[in-house]
Scaffold this motif. Structure first.
Motif, PDB file in Angstrom:
ATOM      1  N   MET A  91      12.606 -11.341   3.867  1.00  0.00           N
ATOM      2  CA  MET A  91      11.256 -10.808   4.083  1.00  0.00           C
ATOM      3  C   MET A  91      11.159 -10.168   5.464  1.00  0.00           C
ATOM      4  O   MET A  91      10.511  -9.149   5.648  1.00  0.00           O
ATOM      5  N   ARG A  92      11.838 -10.778   6.452  1.00  0.00           N
ATOM      6  CA  ARG A  92      11.778 -10.236   7.813  1.00  0.00           C
ATOM      7  C   ARG A  92      12.592  -8.965   7.925  1.00  0.00           C
ATOM      8  O   ARG A  92      12.252  -8.056   8.671  1.00  0.00           O
ATOM      9  N   GLU A  93      13.712  -8.920   7.193  1.00  0.00           N
ATOM     10  CA  GLU A  93      14.608  -7.769   7.272  1.00  0.00           C
ATOM     11  C   GLU A  93      13.896  -6.507   6.781  1.00  0.00           C
ATOM     12  O   GLU A  93      14.098  -5.423   7.293  1.00  0.00           O
ATOM     13  N   MET A  94      13.094  -6.659   5.754  1.00  0.00           N
ATOM     14  CA  MET A  94      12.455  -5.481   5.170  1.00  0.00           C
ATOM     15  C   MET A  94      11.019  -5.848   4.793  1.00  0.00           C
ATOM     16  O   MET A  94      10.777  -6.492   3.786  1.00  0.00           O
ATOM     17  N   ARG A  95      10.085  -5.419   5.632  1.00  0.00           N
ATOM     18  CA  ARG A  95       8.714  -5.860   5.418  1.00  0.00           C
ATOM     19  C   ARG A  95       8.119  -5.305   4.136  1.00  0.00           C
ATOM     20  O   ARG A  95       7.204  -5.889   3.579  1.00  0.00           O
ATOM     21  N   SER A  96       8.674  -4.205   3.658  1.00  0.00           N
ATOM     22  CA  SER A  96       8.134  -3.679   2.391  1.00  0.00           C
ATOM     23  C   SER A  96       8.567  -4.538   1.207  1.00  0.00           C
ATOM     24  O   SER A  96       8.215  -4.232   0.073  1.00  0.00           O
ATOM     25  N   SER A  97       9.311  -5.635   1.452  1.00  0.00           N
ATOM     26  CA  SER A  97       9.656  -6.529   0.338  1.00  0.00           C
ATOM     27  C   SER A  97       8.402  -7.180  -0.249  1.00  0.00           C
ATOM     28  O   SER A  97       8.466  -7.795  -1.312  1.00  0.00           O
ATOM     29  N   PHE A 164      -9.105   1.455   0.721  1.00  0.00           N
ATOM     30  CA  PHE A 164      -8.221   2.467   1.328  1.00  0.00           C
ATOM     31  C   PHE A 164      -7.082   2.689   0.328  1.00  0.00           C
ATOM     32  O   PHE A 164      -6.619   1.720  -0.283  1.00  0.00           O
ATOM     33  N   PRO A 165      -6.636   3.940   0.152  1.00  0.00           N
ATOM     34  CA  PRO A 165      -5.584   4.173  -0.860  1.00  0.00           C
ATOM     35  C   PRO A 165      -4.208   3.709  -0.369  1.00  0.00           C
ATOM     36  O   PRO A 165      -3.315   4.508  -0.102  1.00  0.00           O
ATOM     37  N   SER A 166      -4.066   2.396  -0.239  1.00  0.00           N
ATOM     38  CA  SER A 166      -2.823   1.805   0.275  1.00  0.00           C
ATOM     39  C   SER A 166      -1.686   2.002  -0.724  1.00  0.00           C
ATOM     40  O   SER A 166      -1.829   1.694  -1.917  1.00  0.00           O
ATOM     41  N   VAL A 167      -0.562   2.497  -0.217  1.00  0.00           N
ATOM     42  CA  VAL A 167       0.597   2.733  -1.081  1.00  0.00           C
ATOM     43  C   VAL A 167       1.142   1.400  -1.596  1.00  0.00           C
ATOM     44  O   VAL A 167       1.321   1.198  -2.799  1.00  0.00           O
ATOM     45  N   GLY A 168       1.360   0.470  -0.659  1.00  0.00           N
ATOM     46  CA  GLY A 168       1.940  -0.825  -1.041  1.00  0.00           C
ATOM     47  C   GLY A 168       1.037  -1.588  -1.994  1.00  0.00           C
ATOM     48  O   GLY A 168       1.512  -2.178  -2.974  1.00  0.00           O
ATOM     49  N   ALA A 169      -0.275  -1.582  -1.733  1.00  0.00           N
ATOM     50  CA  ALA A 169      -1.191  -2.326  -2.605  1.00  0.00           C
ATOM     51  C   ALA A 169      -1.207  -1.706  -3.999  1.00  0.00           C
ATOM     52  O   ALA A 169      -1.174  -2.416  -5.016  1.00  0.00           O
ATOM     53  N   THR A 170      -1.218  -0.370  -4.065  1.00  0.00           N
ATOM     54  CA  THR A 170      -1.236   0.290  -5.382  1.00  0.00           C
ATOM     55  C   THR A 170       0.023  -0.103  -6.175  1.00  0.00           C
ATOM     56  O   THR A 170      -0.045  -0.398  -7.374  1.00  0.00           O
ATOM     57  N   GLU A 171       1.169  -0.148  -5.482  1.00  0.00           N
ATOM     58  CA  GLU A 171       2.419  -0.520  -6.165  1.00  0.00           C
ATOM     59  C   GLU A 171       2.367  -1.963  -6.662  1.00  0.00           C
ATOM     60  O   GLU A 171       2.734  -2.259  -7.803  1.00  0.00           O
ATOM     61  N   ASN A 172       1.885  -2.864  -5.807  1.00  0.00           N
ATOM     62  CA  ASN A 172       1.818  -4.273  -6.205  1.00  0.00           C
ATOM     63  C   ASN A 172       0.890  -4.471  -7.405  1.00  0.00           C
ATOM     64  O   ASN A 172       1.194  -5.235  -8.320  1.00  0.00           O
ATOM     65  N   ILE A 173      -0.244  -3.768  -7.403  1.00  0.00           N
ATOM     66  CA  ILE A 173      -1.200  -3.921  -8.513  1.00  0.00           C
ATOM     67  C   ILE A 173      -0.574  -3.383  -9.804  1.00  0.00           C
ATOM     68  O   ILE A 173      -0.671  -4.002 -10.870  1.00  0.00           O
TER      69      ILE A 173
END
Ligand code: UD1
Length: 420
Positions: A91-97, A164-173
């Motif tokens: 998780m620390r290595e890649m925060r987008s995990s 906000f049109p968050s990229v990460g949140a949209t992907e998770n949803i």
């Protein structure tokens, strides 16, 4: 494979020739997370050889997937997934995990990961991700930097309005919703091309997702997904970085494997700087003038606006323009860490909050600099290619997260750059 090393650049050579742009990091990572949802094998083509991609592969293997790489094809078989946790170190290595959270919760109904926390771009909250997943029936317990998540049976579709049109949140949803019971409608969803790439892959796997345009995505949950074959879209930020390298050296490059439609806000900036840009299907030709002109104002915005990831390399290019360029960073609070390093090369930049003012100088001079983050590293390479004398760029682990063999590609078009 990604040992501690530095780049040594002898600046002042015009870049000329042809380059192929690799697949998009920001597509490959969520696509790899999506393969977790499939019963059977998926094949991702044009998957770039990046340390972030390798970190995603380690997460998939930890969770029980079988993963094989053959050149640029990654095959993932998720039939035997048997774990629901991601080790803190990964998780620390890649925060987008964090994008694995929705997929693990949908697949196993239980997920245990550590909080991604802040990073080099400033605080990176995930409140929008968690709020949406809670709306979908995921019980999330936050304690001591960890997230312990559990669903009662299947996740439930829900209307999710993002503030906000968050990229990460949209992907998770998206990842959570494809196997949920009922329909999820995301409004104010991110519209980045990498989101459409994820939707395309999931639909090939049997999902029922419709992007209605203007940021609305409707996901009708299905019982199960099967594997699919998919080609990752070209990396628009790598393409932009090559464009800055050509421009700053007064060179010309023909880029292959690009999607010009994804560079809508980027190309006009290069034209304003005096470059000639010609696009054809999957190709882009850029020809730089003798001296670059300044760019009046660059405002980073959610897509289809100018990408925050391109801000640093484009700023490096404007340090040599014949006047003043202004940047406004609207996405991340702390995304000017490259400025201090560009100053060491002789740039003239002032930062006040979210605004950076770049007064173009006649020349940069080589120096030893430290990459502060991924796109900051690309900015320093760009500047080093134009600086007089030798520039040494340290901190290459940042660069290797997002650029595949950058120095090899640049050498092939005339740069004097080597990794030592
Ligand atoms: C962002 C970029 C993406 C880029 C990536 C890597 C945008 C909109 N997104 O995606 O293009 O490829 O970085 O550099 O340009 N936020 C919250 N709460 C949340 C999620 C986000 O407040 O739960 C805020 C962030 O602090 C930030 C903004 O929203 O200010 C953008 O976040 P988001 O799009 O989620 O970031 P990434 O997915 O990392």
């Amino acid at each position: 494979m990604f040992a501690v090393s530095k780049l040594v650049i002898e600046g002042g050579r015009k870049l000329q020739g042809e380059l192929f742009v690799h697949g998009a990091k920001n597509s490959a990572l969520p696509l790899l997370a999506a393969t977790l949802l499939c019963n059977g094998e998926s094949e991702l083509h044009n998957c770039p050889g990046l340390s972030d991609v390798e970190a995603s592969v380690r997460i998939l293997r930890h969770l029980g997937c079988r993963v094989n790489r053959q050149e640029d094809v990654l095959c993932v078989d998720a039939s035997s997934v048997d774990r629901c946790d991601i080790p803190d170190q990964l998780m620390r290595e890649m925060r987008s995990s964090i994008v694995f959270l929705g997929a693990i919760a949908a697949r196993i109904g239980h997920a245990k990961i550590s909080f991604p926390g802040g990073c080099e771009l400033g605080p990176r909250p995930i409140d929008l991700h968690l709020k949406a997943l809670r709306q979908m029936g995921l019980h999330i317990h936050e304690h001591h930097g960890y997230l312990d998540c559990k669903a009662d049976g299947k996740l439930k579709g829900a209307p999710v309005a993002l503030s906000f049109p968050s990229v990460g949140a949209t992907e998770n949803i998206l990842l959570a919703a494809v196997l949920a019971e009922g329909t999820t409608t995301i409004t104010n969803a991110a519209r980045e091309p990498e989101i459409s790439d994820l939707v395309d892959f999931l639909n090939k796997c049997g999902a029922r997702i419709v992007e209605t345009g203007e940021g609305t995505i409707v996901i009708s949950g299905v019982e199960s997904l099967h594997g699919a074959v998919h080609t990752v879209i070209p990396d628009r930020i790598a393409a932009t970085t090559y464009m800055t390298a050509a421009s700053v050296t007064g060179g010309n490059l023909l880029l292959h494997s690009v999607e010009p439609a994804h560079l809508g806000q980027v190309v006009p900036m290069f034209e304003e700087a005096g470059c000639m840009v010609r696009c054809r299907e999957n190709e882009l030709l850029i020809q730089a003038p003798q001296r670059l002109r300044p760019i009046k104002i660059v405002r980073t915005m959610p897509y289809p606006g100018f990408p925050t990831d391109a801000q640093a390399p484009v700023m490096a290019m404007t340090t040599l323009a014949s006047g003043t360029s202004v940047f406004v960073e609207n996405i991340f609070e702390s995304r000017y860490k490259h400025v201090g390093e560009l100053l060491r090369l002789g740039a003239n930049i002032k930062v006040e909050g979210r605004v950076a003012v770049v007064e173009g100088v006649d020349h940069l001079s080589g120096a030893e600099v430290e990459a502060p983050d991924l796109r900051g590293a690309a900015a320093l390479v760009t500047a080093g290619l134009a600086a007089e004398g030798i520039t040494q760029v340290n901190g290459l682990h940042h660069l290797d997260r997002g650029y595949e063999r950058l120095e090899k590609s640049l050498t092939a078009v005339g740069a004097a750059i080597k990794r030592i």
